[in-house]
Design a protein around this motif. Structure first.
Motif, PDB file in Angstrom:
ATOM      1  N   LEU A   1       0.762  -1.124   0.090  1.00 46.50           N
ATOM      2  CA  LEU A   1      -0.027   0.031   0.036  1.00 46.50           C
ATOM      3  C   LEU A   1       0.863   1.313   0.042  1.00 46.50           C
ATOM      4  O   LEU A   1       0.745   2.201  -0.881  1.00 46.50           O
ATOM      5  CB  LEU A   1      -0.811   0.043   1.294  1.00 46.50           C
ATOM      6  N   TRP A   2       1.797   1.370   0.922  1.00 40.87           N
ATOM      7  CA  TRP A   2       2.884   2.362   0.832  1.00 40.87           C
ATOM      8  C   TRP A   2       3.557   2.548  -0.398  1.00 40.87           C
ATOM      9  O   TRP A   2       3.878   3.632  -0.868  1.00 40.87           O
ATOM     10  CB  TRP A   2       3.665   2.514   2.064  1.00 40.87           C
ATOM     11  N   GLY A   3       3.769   1.491  -0.961  1.00 45.75           N
ATOM     12  CA  GLY A   3       4.577   1.720  -2.231  1.00 45.75           C
ATOM     13  C   GLY A   3       3.633   2.223  -3.342  1.00 45.75           C
ATOM     14  O   GLY A   3       4.219   2.939  -4.031  1.00 45.75           O
ATOM     15  N   SER A   4       2.484   1.848  -3.408  1.00 46.33           N
ATOM     16  CA  SER A   4       1.631   2.384  -4.425  1.00 46.33           C
ATOM     17  C   SER A   4       1.277   3.951  -4.256  1.00 46.33           C
ATOM     18  O   SER A   4       0.815   4.688  -4.995  1.00 46.33           O
ATOM     19  CB  SER A   4      -0.022   1.823  -4.271  1.00 46.33           C
ATOM     20  N   ALA A   5       1.644   4.475  -2.876  1.00 47.54           N
ATOM     21  CA  ALA A   5       1.467   5.902  -2.851  1.00 47.54           C
ATOM     22  C   ALA A   5       2.508   6.833  -3.528  1.00 47.54           C
ATOM     23  O   ALA A   5       2.311   7.919  -4.025  1.00 47.54           O
ATOM     24  CB  ALA A   5       1.762   6.206  -1.224  1.00 47.54           C
ATOM     25  N   TYR A   6       3.656   6.101  -3.793  1.00 44.52           N
ATOM     26  CA  TYR A   6       4.560   7.012  -4.764  1.00 44.52           C
ATOM     27  C   TYR A   6       4.073   7.588  -6.219  1.00 44.52           C
ATOM     28  O   TYR A   6       3.887   8.688  -6.343  1.00 44.52           O
ATOM     29  CB  TYR A   6       5.787   6.244  -4.716  1.00 44.52           C
ATOM     30  N   PRO A   7       3.588   6.277  -6.908  1.00 47.58           N
ATOM     31  CA  PRO A   7       3.006   6.796  -8.104  1.00 47.58           C
ATOM     32  C   PRO A   7       1.545   7.635  -7.998  1.00 47.58           C
ATOM     33  O   PRO A   7       1.162   8.440  -8.781  1.00 47.58           O
ATOM     34  CB  PRO A   7       2.698   5.349  -9.113  1.00 47.58           C
ATOM     35  N   ALA A   8       0.767   7.294  -7.065  1.00 44.61           N
ATOM     36  CA  ALA A   8      -0.471   7.954  -6.731  1.00 44.61           C
ATOM     37  C   ALA A   8      -0.161   9.393  -6.304  1.00 44.61           C
ATOM     38  O   ALA A   8      -0.973  10.084  -6.925  1.00 44.61           O
ATOM     39  CB  ALA A   8      -1.064   7.301  -5.358  1.00 44.61           C
TER      40      ALA A   8
ATOM     41  N   GLY B   1       9.597   8.851  -8.405  1.00 46.02           N
ATOM     42  CA  GLY B   1       8.861   7.853  -7.637  1.00 46.02           C
ATOM     43  C   GLY B   1       9.826   6.507  -7.409  1.00 46.02           C
ATOM     44  O   GLY B   1       9.919   6.082  -6.316  1.00 46.02           O
ATOM     45  N   VAL B   2      10.541   6.394  -8.314  1.00 48.56           N
ATOM     46  CA  VAL B   2      11.534   4.809  -8.038  1.00 48.56           C
ATOM     47  C   VAL B   2      12.458   5.426  -6.911  1.00 48.56           C
ATOM     48  O   VAL B   2      12.656   4.777  -6.157  1.00 48.56           O
ATOM     49  CB  VAL B   2      12.051   4.595  -9.390  1.00 48.56           C
ATOM     50  N   LYS B   3      13.180   6.437  -7.184  1.00 44.22           N
ATOM     51  CA  LYS B   3      14.325   7.224  -6.268  1.00 44.22           C
ATOM     52  C   LYS B   3      13.767   7.263  -4.778  1.00 44.22           C
ATOM     53  O   LYS B   3      14.138   6.972  -3.748  1.00 44.22           O
ATOM     54  CB  LYS B   3      15.096   8.189  -6.766  1.00 44.22           C
ATOM     55  N   ALA B   4      12.649   7.804  -4.646  1.00 43.80           N
ATOM     56  CA  ALA B   4      12.096   8.040  -3.363  1.00 43.80           C
ATOM     57  C   ALA B   4      11.599   6.725  -2.598  1.00 43.80           C
ATOM     58  O   ALA B   4      11.969   6.934  -1.478  1.00 43.80           O
ATOM     59  CB  ALA B   4      10.706   9.258  -3.692  1.00 43.80           C
ATOM     60  N   SER B   5      11.232   6.038  -3.490  1.00 41.27           N
ATOM     61  CA  SER B   5      10.532   4.479  -2.765  1.00 41.27           C
ATOM     62  C   SER B   5      11.791   3.907  -2.123  1.00 41.27           C
ATOM     63  O   SER B   5      11.827   3.345  -1.206  1.00 41.27           O
ATOM     64  CB  SER B   5       9.910   3.807  -3.718  1.00 41.27           C
TER      65      SER B   5
ATOM     66  N   VAL C   1       9.210  -1.821   0.910  1.00 40.55           N
ATOM     67  CA  VAL C   1       8.334  -0.711   0.163  1.00 40.55           C
ATOM     68  C   VAL C   1       9.170  -0.165  -1.133  1.00 40.55           C
ATOM     69  O   VAL C   1       8.322  -0.054  -2.387  1.00 40.55           O
ATOM     70  CB  VAL C   1       8.537   0.596   1.074  1.00 40.55           C
ATOM     71  N   PRO C   2      10.430  -0.003  -1.413  1.00 39.26           N
ATOM     72  CA  PRO C   2      11.123   0.048  -2.622  1.00 39.26           C
ATOM     73  C   PRO C   2      10.766  -1.090  -3.723  1.00 39.26           C
ATOM     74  O   PRO C   2      10.640  -0.492  -4.795  1.00 39.26           O
ATOM     75  CB  PRO C   2      12.603   0.318  -2.393  1.00 39.26           C
ATOM     76  N   VAL C   3      10.689  -1.931  -3.369  1.00 40.83           N
ATOM     77  CA  VAL C   3      10.295  -3.138  -4.255  1.00 40.83           C
ATOM     78  C   VAL C   3       9.050  -2.947  -5.040  1.00 40.83           C
ATOM     79  O   VAL C   3       8.962  -2.819  -6.285  1.00 40.83           O
ATOM     80  CB  VAL C   3      10.419  -4.515  -3.696  1.00 40.83           C
ATOM     81  N   PHE C   4       7.796  -2.551  -4.380  1.00 37.69           N
ATOM     82  CA  PHE C   4       6.428  -2.307  -4.666  1.00 37.69           C
ATOM     83  C   PHE C   4       6.514  -0.928  -5.166  1.00 37.69           C
ATOM     84  O   PHE C   4       6.157  -0.540  -6.401  1.00 37.69           O
ATOM     85  CB  PHE C   4       5.682  -2.303  -3.499  1.00 37.69           C
ATOM     86  N   GLY C   5       7.344   0.214  -4.639  1.00 35.15           N
ATOM     87  CA  GLY C   5       7.355   1.408  -5.042  1.00 35.15           C
ATOM     88  C   GLY C   5       7.999   1.705  -6.312  1.00 35.15           C
ATOM     89  O   GLY C   5       7.540   2.322  -7.303  1.00 35.15           O
ATOM     90  N   ALA C   6       9.079   1.184  -6.274  1.00 37.08           N
ATOM     91  CA  ALA C   6       9.944   1.265  -7.654  1.00 37.08           C
ATOM     92  C   ALA C   6       9.033   0.712  -9.031  1.00 37.08           C
ATOM     93  O   ALA C   6       9.105   1.150 -10.022  1.00 37.08           O
ATOM     94  CB  ALA C   6      11.043   0.769  -7.650  1.00 37.08           C
ATOM     95  N   GLY C   7       8.544  -0.706  -8.792  1.00 35.11           N
ATOM     96  CA  GLY C   7       7.982  -1.261  -9.866  1.00 35.11           C
ATOM     97  C   GLY C   7       6.822  -0.853 -10.420  1.00 35.11           C
ATOM     98  O   GLY C   7       6.309  -0.480 -11.361  1.00 35.11           O
ATOM     99  N   LEU C   8       5.742  -0.314  -9.282  1.00 29.72           N
ATOM    100  CA  LEU C   8       4.425   0.526  -9.425  1.00 29.72           C
ATOM    101  C   LEU C   8       4.848   2.111  -9.982  1.00 29.72           C
ATOM    102  O   LEU C   8       4.055   2.408 -11.064  1.00 29.72           O
ATOM    103  CB  LEU C   8       3.731   0.862  -8.232  1.00 29.72           C
ATOM    104  N   SER C   9       5.878   2.603  -9.632  1.00 28.89           N
ATOM    105  CA  SER C   9       6.182   3.686 -10.401  1.00 28.89           C
ATOM    106  C   SER C   9       6.404   3.510 -11.857  1.00 28.89           C
ATOM    107  O   SER C   9       6.376   4.399 -12.818  1.00 28.89           O
ATOM    108  CB  SER C   9       7.335   4.698  -9.669  1.00 28.89           C
ATOM    109  N   ALA C  10       7.517   2.535 -11.950  1.00 21.98           N
ATOM    110  CA  ALA C  10       7.879   2.380 -13.510  1.00 21.98           C
ATOM    111  C   ALA C  10       6.474   1.880 -14.151  1.00 21.98           C
ATOM    112  O   ALA C  10       6.538   2.193 -15.485  1.00 21.98           O
ATOM    113  CB  ALA C  10       8.821   1.035 -13.269  1.00 21.98           C
ATOM    114  N   LEU C  11       5.420   1.110 -13.504  1.00 24.91           N
ATOM    115  CA  LEU C  11       4.309   0.633 -14.425  1.00 24.91           C
ATOM    116  C   LEU C  11       3.639   1.785 -14.914  1.00 24.91           C
ATOM    117  O   LEU C  11       3.191   1.767 -15.861  1.00 24.91           O
ATOM    118  CB  LEU C  11       3.707  -0.520 -13.527  1.00 24.91           C
TER     119      LEU C  11
END
Length: 306
Positions: free
Chosen positions: A20-27, A105-109, A267-277
């Protein structure tokens, strides 16, 4: 409760929080685009954060009330909740929202995982049953190597022309947000020992959100361009905060801080992946891939101890 101390349940619940927190970066980045909030409009960024957390706090308190919990605060708890809300929500997210507006978003996560190290180190000095071990230290070193790898070019002053490099207003603020969250989480853990975690989280998010809204308005912040997509996105962000912070608070209440905090490396695993997507940001660069591998190894190394 026994349910929240079982290793498998801790992994699943902490993993859900990190997703959920990872999804916040692209959101957040998408929210800035939908609401036409520019990188330089700090007041609007703070106001956006305030709306999100007022909604999250209200959702949690309504849930607590509907499930029969006592949401009334004792006189002494009013000050405690105000302090926690201003520290954990207001101050943290001033740094976080401004930081994420000035980096990818990738770097921040990935950089935000620096909070893991702050939590582990602080817990070592504050809790006698949560001391550092060689396994924890080695896991943190691996994770720290990942955090450094993601921004090595900018720190050395030779960032690629397409990279934003390192800036205190961007990457620096993301790390400061992580430090504030780590410190506030330890304070929240202490308060949760004599207060329901869901009620506590609801108040700290709501109070912190109200202060953010006040700061945003006072600084002349204005948000226009509200639409159905923007409204749905804001509602999702409020919901993810309510669920993630409530679950995380419960896990911290019943487990050692270092054990729970180290799952933040997910978090960065999800955040970076979702930001890239969702944002089309580059993930297939050696430094990002190396960072994700290193932080994942850091999780594995430390959690094998539990």
């Amino acid at each position: 409760m026994l349910f929240f101390t079982r290793s498998r349940n801790v992994f699943l619940l902490a993993g859900l929080c990190c997703l959920l927190w990872g999804s916040a970066y692209p959101a957040i980045k998408q929210g800035y685009a939908l609401l036409e909030i520019s990188r330089s409009d700090l007041a609007a960024q703070i106001l956006f954060a305030g709306y999100r957390f007022v909604g999250a706090g209200a959702l949690l308190l309504m849930f607590a009330k509907l499930t029969g919990k006592d949401v009334r605060l004792q006189r002494a708890q009013v000050g405690e909740m105000a302090a926690l809300g201003v520290f954990q929500t207001t101050l943290q997210y001033i740094f976080f929202y401004i930081g994420i507006a000035n980096t990818t978003g990738v770097k921040a996560s990935i950089l935000n995982t620096s909070g893991v190290f702050f939590s582990v180190l602080l817990a070592h000095f504050l809790y006698h049953n949560d001391t550092l071990t060689w396994r924890k230290i080695s896991g943190c070193v691996l994770g720290l190597a990942g955090v450094l790898a993601v921004n090595v070019g900018g720190l050395l002053g030779d960032a690629h022309p397409t990279d934003t490099g390192f800036s205190w207003l961007g990457e620096g603020f993301v790390v400061l947000a992580a430090l504030v969250l780590s410190s506030a989480s330890l304070y929240g853990k202490r308060l949760s020992q004599h207060m329901d975690s869901v009620v506590m989280t609801g108040y700290q998010l709501g109070i912190g959100g109200v202060v953010l809204v006040g700061i945003g308005w006072g600084a002349g912040g204005h948000i226009s361009g509200f639409s159905w997509p923007a409204g749905v996105l804001l509602a999702y962000m409020a919901l993810l905060s309510a669920v993630a912070f409530a679950l995380w608070g419960v896990l911290l209440k019943y487990n050692r801080v270092s054990t729970v905090a180290l799952y933040s490396f997910l978090v960065p695993v999800f955040g970076a992946g979702l930001s890239a997507l969702f944002l089309g940001e580059s993930l297939l660069e050696w430094k990002y891939l190396a960072a994700l591998v290193l932080v994942s190894l850091g999780i594995y190394r430390v959690t094998q101890e539990a």
